[in-house]
Write a protein that holds these residues in place. Sequence first.
Motif, mmCIF file in Angstrom:
data_model
loop_
_atom_site.group_PDB
_atom_site.id
_atom_site.type_symbol
_atom_site.label_atom_id
_atom_site.label_comp_id
_atom_site.label_asym_id
_atom_site.label_seq_id
_atom_site.Cartn_x
_atom_site.Cartn_y
_atom_site.Cartn_z
ATOM 1 N N GLY A 40 0.429 -1.421 0.255
ATOM 2 C CA GLY A 40 0.058 -0.079 0.113
ATOM 3 C C GLY A 40 0.705 1.141 0.404
ATOM 4 O O GLY A 40 0.122 2.089 0.624
ATOM 5 N N GLY A 41 2.302 1.021 -0.601
ATOM 6 C CA GLY A 41 2.943 2.557 -0.069
ATOM 7 C C GLY A 41 3.474 2.630 -1.877
ATOM 8 O O GLY A 41 2.664 2.475 -2.621
ATOM 9 N N THR A 42 3.765 4.066 -2.032
ATOM 10 C CA THR A 42 4.280 4.828 -2.770
ATOM 11 C C THR A 42 5.972 4.521 -3.026
ATOM 12 O O THR A 42 6.538 4.731 -1.547
ATOM 13 C CB THR A 42 4.063 5.881 -3.464
ATOM 14 O OG1 THR A 42 4.358 6.665 -2.049
ATOM 15 C CG2 THR A 42 1.989 6.036 -3.161
ATOM 16 N N ILE A 43 6.335 5.234 -3.628
ATOM 17 C CA ILE A 43 8.385 4.869 -4.254
ATOM 18 C C ILE A 43 8.382 5.761 -5.122
ATOM 19 O O ILE A 43 7.801 6.143 -6.163
ATOM 20 C CB ILE A 43 9.174 4.190 -4.287
ATOM 21 C CG1 ILE A 43 10.511 4.365 -4.061
ATOM 22 C CG2 ILE A 43 8.580 3.204 -5.425
ATOM 23 C CD1 ILE A 43 11.647 3.160 -3.887
ATOM 24 N N ASP A 44 8.977 7.477 -5.256
ATOM 25 C CA ASP A 44 9.410 8.134 -6.048
ATOM 26 C C ASP A 44 11.581 8.445 -5.337
ATOM 27 O O ASP A 44 11.675 7.718 -4.682
ATOM 28 C CB ASP A 44 8.683 9.671 -5.805
ATOM 29 C CG ASP A 44 7.545 9.266 -6.384
ATOM 30 O OD1 ASP A 44 7.414 8.754 -7.102
ATOM 31 O OD2 ASP A 44 6.469 9.474 -5.214
ATOM 32 N N ILE A 45 11.648 8.960 -6.621
ATOM 33 C CA ILE A 45 12.953 9.351 -6.645
ATOM 34 C C ILE A 45 13.237 10.966 -7.164
ATOM 35 O O ILE A 45 12.799 11.308 -7.781
ATOM 36 C CB ILE A 45 13.645 8.300 -7.296
ATOM 37 C CG1 ILE A 45 15.444 8.818 -7.189
ATOM 38 C CG2 ILE A 45 13.450 8.480 -8.666
ATOM 39 C CD1 ILE A 45 16.594 7.298 -8.047
ATOM 40 N N GLU A 46 14.112 11.307 -6.173
ATOM 41 C CA GLU A 46 15.452 13.055 -6.482
ATOM 42 C C GLU A 46 16.238 12.399 -7.070
ATOM 43 O O GLU A 46 17.224 11.914 -5.736
ATOM 44 C CB GLU A 46 14.980 13.870 -5.196
ATOM 45 C CG GLU A 46 13.069 14.156 -5.095
ATOM 46 C CD GLU A 46 12.813 14.909 -4.047
ATOM 47 O OE1 GLU A 46 14.234 15.417 -3.644
ATOM 48 O OE2 GLU A 46 11.391 15.387 -3.874
ATOM 49 N N SER A 47 17.035 12.766 -7.640
ATOM 50 C CA SER A 47 18.691 12.621 -8.265
ATOM 51 C C SER A 47 18.761 13.630 -9.440
ATOM 52 O O SER A 47 18.488 13.966 -10.415
ATOM 53 C CB SER A 47 18.367 10.858 -8.807
ATOM 54 O OG SER A 47 19.742 10.554 -8.826
#
Length: 508
Positions: A476-483
């Motif tokens: 039930g989660g989310t994952i994103d990236i800042e790079s």
Amino acid sequence: MIPLSRQYSSRFSDFVRTPSLVRSMAGLLILAFVLLLTVNVSTFVMIRRTAEANDRIEYAQQMRRASRTVLISMLDAETAQRGFLLTGRSDFLAPFERARGEREPALALLEQAAVADPTLRTSVARIHRLADAKLGEMEETLTLARAGRIGQAIQSVRSGQGKRYMDELRVAIDDLDALKSARIVERTRTSERAGFVTVVMNSIAGLLVLILALLSAWMVRRYVGEIQKAREELDALNAGLEDTVRDRTGALTRANEEIQRFAYIVSHDLRAPLVNVMGYTSELEQAGKVIDQAISEAETHGEVGADVVTAVREDMPEALGFIRASTEKMDRLINAILKLSREGRRNLLPETLDMGLMVQNIADSVHHQTEASGARIIVEDLPAVESDRLSMEQIFGNLIDNAVKYLDADRPGEIVVSGEDVAGGWVAYRVTDNGRGIAPRDHERIFELFRRSGRQDRTGEGLGLAFVRNSVRRIGGTIDIESELGKGSTFLLKFPKRLILSEPGGVL
């Protein structure tokens, strides 16, 4: 770029042109506000005028009292004068002095009023002059009496000059009193008119506000009726839609399970010929060794050609090496597919997790790698979460392994894991490193199966982040990236504070 003022102006114009209940209610509220503001301002003005009129009335009453005080003090002084002349007793002089002292403040008040209102100067000057003349006449008789000249003093009183002064003073005071009484009546009427106007305006405003309130209530009632009607229609549609969704969800679940079984079966069946290829490759390597030994023995007698030696000692080992590398890669890919398939069929078991301790244990497990490269892993205070332990361990384990694997050799490596509670029953974590970084065009595709970014100088098949995203979504989660390339990366994770399952192994 369109300026913000133009955007707001365009939105306001659309709002004004588009008929809606919100616009109507806003118009009514603005109208009611303007009406109340107008009434308040008008009431304030009327109250100020009433207060000013009342102040003037009060001041006029003070002047009337002051003029009467002058008259009464002069009468008291005259009484004391005559008593002293008749009896010769000095105690009659005390009331005289007291009366003379009382008249001075009253005359001062009248003089002050005459300065503020030039129309009163003549009347006040007349009163002051007559009061002074009467007082002078009385002081003159008292002076004669004190000198023993009683007869002259009485003769002065009998001359009637003091009486004329008093009569004229009464007339002057009556004239001033009549003038102030007329003004008091006029200002009282003005105050009453202002009060009446205030009451009328407030009554009209109250009536208009009541009308606006009734109109607003009617509009809201109509709007609520339309909403209720729309809700009933929506409920009727949902009644059939829920069955459709339930059927399609069931079909989708069955299809997903079928895909998982198919992936498992295909992966399992692919392994059988792959194992055979790997086995025969080993046998070919052993046979190659036997042939190489035989060729070595034959070379001593000069019975083997150079092309045979090259084929056996160079071409065959190279070909076998390619075959082994390809089969090992295929084996890793099949194992990864099997892992994803098994993970999709595993039941989730929510429990309260000490995330700080869990992540620290993961960091300790790669200590030998970070120590060898001079890097460090910092685990800050992490909020607890109720979720599936194995999934969380695999998610953070993969992310930390990736961060360690792709550290930049040109600077000391640093990996920081942090987190905090988020409003709405969520918790957020961040895994930040100062490694190579990822180009913007690769931010999304690194989560795809068998896709990698940057230089391919590290072992791997491009499955780790795909597995991480699958696991994150499953709980039930989310994952994103800042790079940013060359500066490092931050993986942003967000999970529900409490994992709720709709059924064993599934997320609600």
